[in-house]
Enzyme design. Structure first.
Site, mmCIF file in Angstrom:
data_model
loop_
_atom_site.group_PDB
_atom_site.id
_atom_site.type_symbol
_atom_site.label_atom_id
_atom_site.label_comp_id
_atom_site.label_asym_id
_atom_site.label_seq_id
_atom_site.Cartn_x
_atom_site.Cartn_y
_atom_site.Cartn_z
ATOM 1 N N GLY A 104 3.574 -37.946 13.602
ATOM 2 C CA GLY A 104 4.319 -38.938 13.562
ATOM 3 C C GLY A 104 4.742 -39.740 15.040
ATOM 4 N N GLY A 105 5.791 -39.681 15.374
ATOM 5 C CA GLY A 105 6.442 -40.321 16.543
ATOM 6 C C GLY A 105 6.944 -41.465 16.562
ATOM 7 N N THR A 107 5.559 -44.332 17.484
ATOM 8 C CA THR A 107 4.450 -45.396 17.429
ATOM 9 C C THR A 107 3.690 -45.166 16.022
ATOM 10 O OG1 THR A 107 4.088 -45.662 19.622
ATOM 11 C CG2 THR A 107 2.345 -46.256 18.484
ATOM 12 N N ASP A 142 5.335 -30.040 12.291
ATOM 13 C CA ASP A 142 6.579 -30.637 12.613
ATOM 14 C C ASP A 142 6.397 -32.331 12.341
ATOM 15 O OD1 ASP A 142 9.064 -30.720 14.165
ATOM 16 O OD2 ASP A 142 7.737 -32.228 15.384
ATOM 17 N N ASP A 144 7.610 -36.052 12.599
ATOM 18 C CA ASP A 144 8.749 -37.057 13.535
ATOM 19 C C ASP A 144 8.671 -38.230 12.735
ATOM 20 O OD1 ASP A 144 10.203 -37.800 15.278
ATOM 21 O OD2 ASP A 144 8.703 -37.671 17.074
ATOM 22 N N GLU A 146 10.057 -41.637 12.336
ATOM 23 C CA GLU A 146 11.117 -42.379 12.940
ATOM 24 C C GLU A 146 11.023 -43.837 12.481
ATOM 25 O OE1 GLU A 146 11.168 -42.214 17.196
ATOM 26 O OE2 GLU A 146 10.378 -39.987 17.376
ATOM 27 N N TYR A 147 11.918 -43.806 11.110
ATOM 28 C CA TYR A 147 12.816 -43.090 10.782
ATOM 29 C C TYR A 147 12.773 -43.524 9.235
ATOM 30 C CZ TYR A 147 14.675 -42.889 15.329
ATOM 31 O OH TYR A 147 14.826 -42.745 16.667
ATOM 32 N N MET A 218 17.052 -35.200 17.950
ATOM 33 C CA MET A 218 16.727 -36.104 19.048
ATOM 34 C C MET A 218 18.063 -36.542 19.610
ATOM 35 S SD MET A 218 13.223 -37.812 17.602
ATOM 36 C CE MET A 218 13.683 -38.586 16.194
ATOM 37 N N THR A 219 18.534 -35.652 20.419
ATOM 38 C CA THR A 219 19.935 -35.965 21.136
ATOM 39 C C THR A 219 19.634 -36.646 22.646
ATOM 40 O OG1 THR A 219 19.950 -33.755 21.786
ATOM 41 C CG2 THR A 219 21.287 -34.544 19.895
ATOM 42 N N TYR A 220 18.881 -37.597 22.422
ATOM 43 C CA TYR A 220 18.295 -38.561 23.596
ATOM 44 C C TYR A 220 17.889 -39.893 22.948
ATOM 45 C CZ TYR A 220 14.131 -36.237 22.025
ATOM 46 O OH TYR A 220 12.959 -35.734 21.508
ATOM 47 N N ASP A 221 17.622 -40.754 23.785
ATOM 48 C CA ASP A 221 17.606 -42.139 23.606
ATOM 49 C C ASP A 221 18.864 -42.832 23.036
ATOM 50 O OD1 ASP A 221 15.051 -42.027 24.892
ATOM 51 O OD2 ASP A 221 14.022 -41.888 22.820
ATOM 52 N N TRP A 368 11.537 -33.311 25.443
ATOM 53 C CA TRP A 368 10.511 -34.128 25.570
ATOM 54 C C TRP A 368 10.320 -34.702 27.115
ATOM 55 C CZ3 TRP A 368 6.740 -36.076 22.570
ATOM 56 C CH2 TRP A 368 6.123 -37.150 23.132
#
Length: 387
Positions: A104-105, A107, A142, A144, A146-147, A218-221, A368
């Site tokens: 995923g990710g 994109t 894993d 990922d 989103e979302y 994902m405690t960033y962005d 990341w």
């Protein structure tokens, strides 16, 4: 000059002279906490494993595998297969290292909602995901997405995502167990999750947590509240009333939603984000954020980047001054002439996150992306603090 891989192999040979059997490799390297680094292969380029310090990691999430027509697909088949072989070589240095595919990710999350919509599509997705592990001798999956239940990068989404997110993991776990029966080896199932109340509202985290080995928040962005300039990877909430997003708030929310603390990991950003501020008061923090006009470069364009770059050419250089937010427990840079604010993790904030993991008995940390800090400034802190 020896590469990191060559130096590590040489050291391993020397140490093996003094330690019998493989007791050294199994005990001396075993870490109590997860240190999981995302390694990007999505650009379709080979991974230089000489630049990866395997002894400082417990897991590598290879990013990313695509999701197309309800199948897990290697969009960069040629380089992905080479990269899997190369990454597996790192186990000669660290036999405990585990390599997972991350599907995923941002994109490549566009097709998840369709892929998990029906029992048939979920089975196909699970089988093709696990087949990649089978074919390349990898250690886990894993996810990922989103979302689920949210638009993300203009993705298709639907209310059914909430339940189907859970059912996807049910099917994946069944296929991983089937593979375990074949090989006698345990396989991991993990997920990178949006660190927000919206993410919790659109999922069944208490049920999902029972199916997963680790849940990485994902405690960033993050961004400043109400369209203001703020931190993107802060440990604690800040501002009037402390209402901003933060790693600490996310941990509290997910535990309240039924996720055990010992399965949770928090994210460290090995990169900074630059934004434009409307004013210079409070060194940009809390000012109105100026959104760039599409197609027009703004003052903040290209001003951030990976932490190694920030440390070598931006922090307290070229008009940027470093500040520390005691409330957020996070650093930031501000250039008053350009009105550019840069938010990032540094050694101090990374150490505080690692200490937070130990204090709250979490699973560990993930970050990341590995090659955003090739000098390993932040990885060294994680390795030292979590050992």
């Amino acid at each position: 000059m020896f590469s990191k891989l060559s130096r590590s192999l040489s050291l391993l040979l020397v140490l093996s002279f003094f330690f019998s059997g493989d007791s050294f490799s199994q005990s001396a390297r075993k870490k109590k906490y997860v240190i999981n680094g995302y390694v990007g292969g999505y650009r379709g380029t080979p991974v230089n494993i000489d630049e990866i310090d395997a002894n400082k990691l417990t897991h590598i999430n290879y990013a990313f595998v695509n999701c197309i027509d309800s199948m897990a697909v290697l969009s960069n088949l040629k380089t992905d297969t080479v990269n899997f072989r190369l990454l597996n070589q790192l186990k000669k240095i660290n036999p405990d290292l585990q390599i997972l595919i991350s599907i995923g990710g941002w994109t490549w999350s566009k097709n998840f909602s369709d892929a998990v919509l029906t029992p048939t599509s979920r089975l196909l997705f699970a089988k093709t995901s696990v087949n990649i592990l089978r074919q390349h001798n990898l250690d886990g999956v894993d996810i990922d997405w989103e979302y689920p239940g949210q638009r993300g990068d203009n993705n298709k989404f639907r209310p059914e995502d909430k339940v189907n997110f859970t059912l996807m993991f049910v099917e994946l776990r069944k296929e991983l167990d089937n593979l375990s029966t074949e090989t006698g080896k345990k396989y991991l199932l993990t997920a990178a999750l949006g660190a927000s109340k919206n993410f919790i509202a659109n999922t069944e985290m208490d049920k999902v947590a029972k199916l997963l080995d680790y849940l990485y928040l994902m405690t960033y962005d993050f961004g400043g509240p109400n369209g203001t300039v703020g931190h993107h990877t802060n440990l604690y909430s800040y501002g009037q009333g402390g209402t901003s997003s933060s790693a600490d708030q996310a941990i509290q929310d997910f535990i309240a939603a039924g996720v055990p603390a010992h399965k949770l990991g928090i994210g460290v950003a090995f990169y900074g984000k630059a934004v434009d501020a409307a004013g210079v008061e409070n060194n940009g923090l809390g000012q109105e954020r100026v959104r760039p006009i599409a197609g027009t470069p703004s003052a903040s364009s290209g001003q951030a980047g990976g932490y190694t770059k920030l440390k070598e050419s931006v922090i307290n250089q070229n008009g940027y001054t470093r500040y520390w937010d005691k409330q957020a427990q996070a650093p930031y840079l501000f250039n008053p002439d350009k009105k550019v604010f840069i938010t990032y993790d540094d050694e101090k904030s990374t150490k505080l996150k690692a200490k937070y993991v130990k204090k709250h008995k979490l699973a560990g940390v993930f970050f990341w992306e590995y090659f955003s800090d090739p000098e390993e400034n932040l990885l060294n802190v994680l390795d030292k603090t979590l050992n």
